[in-house]
Design a protein around this motif. Sequence first.
Motif, PDB file in Angstrom:
ATOM      1  N   ASP A 157       0.829  -1.206   0.000  1.00 38.92           N
ATOM      2  CA  ASP A 157       0.000   0.000   0.000  1.00 38.92           C
ATOM      3  C   ASP A 157       0.865   1.259   0.000  1.00 38.92           C
ATOM      4  OD1 ASP A 157      -2.332  -1.531   0.096  1.00 38.92           O
ATOM      5  OD2 ASP A 157      -2.305  -1.592   2.293  1.00 38.92           O
ATOM      6  N   PHE A 158       0.222   2.375  -0.382  1.00 37.16           N
ATOM      7  CA  PHE A 158       0.890   3.666  -0.269  1.00 37.16           C
ATOM      8  C   PHE A 158       1.062   4.015   1.203  1.00 37.16           C
ATOM      9  CE2 PHE A 158      -0.727   4.063  -4.593  1.00 37.16           C
ATOM     10  CZ  PHE A 158       0.345   4.663  -5.236  1.00 37.16           C
ATOM     11  N   MET A 159       2.007   4.878   1.486  1.00 39.13           N
ATOM     12  CA  MET A 159       2.250   5.300   2.868  1.00 39.13           C
ATOM     13  C   MET A 159       1.058   6.097   3.388  1.00 39.13           C
ATOM     14  SD  MET A 159       6.221   6.528   2.517  1.00 39.13           S
ATOM     15  CE  MET A 159       7.464   5.459   1.779  1.00 39.13           C
ATOM     16  N   ALA A 160       0.890   6.057   4.703  1.00 38.34           N
ATOM     17  CA  ALA A 160      -0.195   6.815   5.317  1.00 38.34           C
ATOM     18  C   ALA A 160       0.052   8.315   5.145  1.00 38.34           C
ATOM     19  CB  ALA A 160      -0.299   6.464   6.797  1.00 38.34           C
ATOM     20  N   ILE A 161      -1.026   9.056   4.945  1.00 42.27           N
ATOM     21  CA  ILE A 161      -0.914  10.504   4.787  1.00 42.27           C
ATOM     22  C   ILE A 161      -0.489  11.132   6.110  1.00 42.27           C
ATOM     23  CG2 ILE A 161      -2.200  12.624   4.299  1.00 42.27           C
ATOM     24  CD1 ILE A 161      -3.932  11.051   2.386  1.00 42.27           C
ATOM     25  N   LYS A 162       0.453  12.050   6.039  1.00 40.30           N
ATOM     26  CA  LYS A 162       0.933  12.713   7.242  1.00 40.30           C
ATOM     27  C   LYS A 162      -0.213  13.433   7.942  1.00 40.30           C
ATOM     28  CE  LYS A 162       4.038  15.105   5.042  1.00 40.30           C
ATOM     29  NZ  LYS A 162       5.158  16.022   4.741  1.00 40.30           N
ATOM     30  N   PRO A 163      -0.316  13.303   9.263  1.00 41.37           N
ATOM     31  CA  PRO A 163      -1.405  13.960  10.001  1.00 41.37           C
ATOM     32  C   PRO A 163      -1.472  15.453   9.751  1.00 41.37           C
ATOM     33  CG  PRO A 163      -0.270  12.393  11.415  1.00 41.37           C
ATOM     34  CD  PRO A 163       0.530  12.487  10.156  1.00 41.37           C
ATOM     35  N   SER A 164      -0.310  16.100   9.572  1.00 37.51           N
ATOM     36  CA  SER A 164      -0.303  17.550   9.356  1.00 37.51           C
ATOM     37  C   SER A 164      -0.962  17.938   8.042  1.00 37.51           C
ATOM     38  CB  SER A 164       1.138  18.060   9.384  1.00 37.51           C
ATOM     39  OG  SER A 164       1.916  17.430   8.371  1.00 37.51           O
ATOM     40  N   MET A 165      -1.043  16.988   7.089  1.00 38.33           N
ATOM     41  CA  MET A 165      -1.664  17.287   5.790  1.00 38.33           C
ATOM     42  C   MET A 165      -3.165  17.043   5.800  1.00 38.33           C
ATOM     43  SD  MET A 165       0.767  18.362   3.855  1.00 38.33           S
ATOM     44  CE  MET A 165      -0.154  18.349   2.318  1.00 38.33           C
ATOM     45  N   LYS A 166      -3.621  16.141   6.659  1.00 38.13           N
ATOM     46  CA  LYS A 166      -5.046  15.782   6.662  1.00 38.13           C
ATOM     47  C   LYS A 166      -5.938  16.951   7.023  1.00 38.13           C
ATOM     48  CE  LYS A 166      -4.499  10.849   7.702  1.00 38.13           C
ATOM     49  NZ  LYS A 166      -4.810   9.761   8.667  1.00 38.13           N
ATOM     50  N   THR A 167      -5.407  17.918   7.756  1.00 39.58           N
ATOM     51  CA  THR A 167      -6.242  19.003   8.261  1.00 39.58           C
ATOM     52  C   THR A 167      -6.749  19.926   7.159  1.00 39.58           C
ATOM     53  OG1 THR A 167      -4.266  20.340   8.686  1.00 39.58           O
ATOM     54  CG2 THR A 167      -5.096  18.988  10.505  1.00 39.58           C
ATOM     55  N   PHE A 168      -6.018  20.006   6.025  1.00 41.31           N
ATOM     56  CA  PHE A 168      -6.476  20.930   4.989  1.00 41.31           C
ATOM     57  C   PHE A 168      -6.668  20.289   3.616  1.00 41.31           C
ATOM     58  CE2 PHE A 168      -1.875  21.150   4.769  1.00 41.31           C
ATOM     59  CZ  PHE A 168      -1.596  21.273   3.416  1.00 41.31           C
ATOM     60  N   LEU A 169      -6.607  18.955   3.519  1.00 43.18           N
ATOM     61  CA  LEU A 169      -6.953  18.299   2.255  1.00 43.18           C
ATOM     62  C   LEU A 169      -8.459  18.336   2.085  1.00 43.18           C
ATOM     63  CD1 LEU A 169      -4.618  15.153   2.202  1.00 43.18           C
ATOM     64  CD2 LEU A 169      -4.380  17.253   0.872  1.00 43.18           C
ATOM     65  N   PRO A 170      -8.927  18.506   0.846  1.00 42.26           N
ATOM     66  CA  PRO A 170     -10.381  18.552   0.611  1.00 42.26           C
ATOM     67  C   PRO A 170     -11.082  17.325   1.169  1.00 42.26           C
ATOM     68  CG  PRO A 170      -9.177  19.196  -1.359  1.00 42.26           C
ATOM     69  CD  PRO A 170      -8.158  18.688  -0.387  1.00 42.26           C
ATOM     70  N   LYS A 171     -12.167  17.531   1.879  1.00 41.35           N
ATOM     71  CA  LYS A 171     -12.934  16.434   2.470  1.00 41.35           C
ATOM     72  C   LYS A 171     -14.114  16.100   1.576  1.00 41.35           C
ATOM     73  CE  LYS A 171     -11.707  17.589   7.262  1.00 41.35           C
ATOM     74  NZ  LYS A 171     -10.775  18.658   6.908  1.00 41.35           N
ATOM     75  N   GLY A 172     -14.514  14.845   1.600  1.00 43.98           N
ATOM     76  CA  GLY A 172     -15.657  14.412   0.809  1.00 43.98           C
ATOM     77  C   GLY A 172     -15.314  14.027  -0.609  1.00 43.98           C
ATOM     78  N   ILE A 173     -14.050  14.153  -1.006  1.00 41.30           N
ATOM     79  CA  ILE A 173     -13.615  13.793  -2.363  1.00 41.30           C
ATOM     80  C   ILE A 173     -12.440  12.841  -2.254  1.00 41.30           C
ATOM     81  CG2 ILE A 173     -12.780  14.611  -4.587  1.00 41.30           C
ATOM     82  CD1 ILE A 173     -13.912  17.314  -3.947  1.00 41.30           C
ATOM     83  N   LYS A 174     -12.505  11.766  -2.982  1.00 39.05           N
ATOM     84  CA  LYS A 174     -11.422  10.803  -2.968  1.00 39.05           C
ATOM     85  C   LYS A 174     -10.345  11.223  -3.954  1.00 39.05           C
ATOM     86  CE  LYS A 174     -10.334   5.877  -3.417  1.00 39.05           C
ATOM     87  NZ  LYS A 174     -10.864   4.530  -3.746  1.00 39.05           N
ATOM     88  N   GLY A 175      -9.145  11.472  -3.442  1.00 40.36           N
ATOM     89  CA  GLY A 175      -8.048  11.853  -4.310  1.00 40.36           C
ATOM     90  C   GLY A 175      -7.380  10.650  -4.950  1.00 40.36           C
TER      91      GLY A 175
END
Length: 427
Positions: free
Chosen positions: A93-111
């Motif tokens: 699998d791909f690496m887990a997204i850094k917690p610091s990035m999750k706060t401002f990635l668009p929500k509700g849309i699968k990238g």
Amino acid sequence: MAAIEEGLESLSNDMAKLGMAQQEKLDLVQKNLNDLRLRMGSLTTNASPEKPAQPSPSSSYIENGVDWDLYCGSKCVSKMRYNVDKSVMEDVDFMAIKPSMKTFLPKGIKGERGVAHATWTFANGAERVVHQCTEVVSYDGGEMAFCVGPSLVAKQTIHNEYMGDGKFHKTFCRTQGEAEQLAVMFNRRLAGGKEWQLHFLPCFLYTVRDPRYGNYGLVDILVEQELEGKFTKWNNNAGGVAKGMHPHMSQMKDSTVLGLGAINEDDEEEEGSGDEEREVAESEHVPQCFSHFTNAVTDGHKLVCDIQGVWNVEDGFLLTDPVIHHHSNTKRNGATDKGSAGMTNFFETHKCNPLCRRLGLKPGLWSPDAPTPPKASSLPQRPPPKAYTPDATHPTGNPTPKKAHTPQKASATPTRTLSLNSDWDVV
């Protein structure tokens, strides 16, 4: 930058509350990304007087074609890692997204997850050139992407004939995996603190789709974690040994050598040896002892050298790009595998240190052609029992009765059986 992150987070929350349709969400994200480009201008750089300005993957986002090639969604075909136990490449699998990035990635849309590969080179080796690399997530089809993983490095071969050869990168992954397997055994046997441990970095193979290249547009990218710290080569594949102590290792000499008190050569002093000076192991002994250990523990079939990487008190030795000499002399592990000659070169310059003696390593090259104990079938056999002959002196012809044999009592001490799968190393 903080204001932009807050704006992205606010936009994502608003979209989720409004329950917008998927296409409307995508349109808003695209509009916001365009605004982000205008407000940020260009990527942060790591310019220096000796080196021209280059983009850094630590930036929040990168654009396709602007010093980077983005491979997201269907353009990133696979991510694989070599499984040493099964001797195969496996999907991971791909690496887990850094917690610091999750706060401002668009929500509700699968990238779309993928990988970004820098078009510029920042280092060169004997067989490879090195590019910066990072895992990303894109919300606009791969035109722009957010960096969501740690800083990585991509190693590409300098030999054109190997560009489309999948075996070339697989050999690298297998060699590094086998070296790590031997490092685990060494760490367990040495039983020192974490600053005395060796670890070889895990490496991954991304297959991406790029029509600019041959092989049906499929290209392999060999990737591993970027090392932080002063890079050091402790030995090479021709018997060369680094002189002097790693500049940061001096802090270990007084502060942690006692923590490895088990590494004192004469922990149990014999009678009359109280006035003798005891040998104390130091951290720079570890790489040379490890190379010696790999030859002994494999019965002379292998020797891991070209020990290079970084060292710190918290992680110990973090190593990459090893060489494994193989006794078959068939270049099994690539062009740097010098076979028996490479092993001989190592032992011509190697001087056993306190760690070698602690592990009971015998000086000199261990030859796989050394005599081995004979098999049971080749040992002298007991003579067969004599044929039965009647006792002529007995009236019935029966043999003279003999005293019955009384079996001995079994020993009270149970027998222990050791196996390779237990907590013991059977050598």
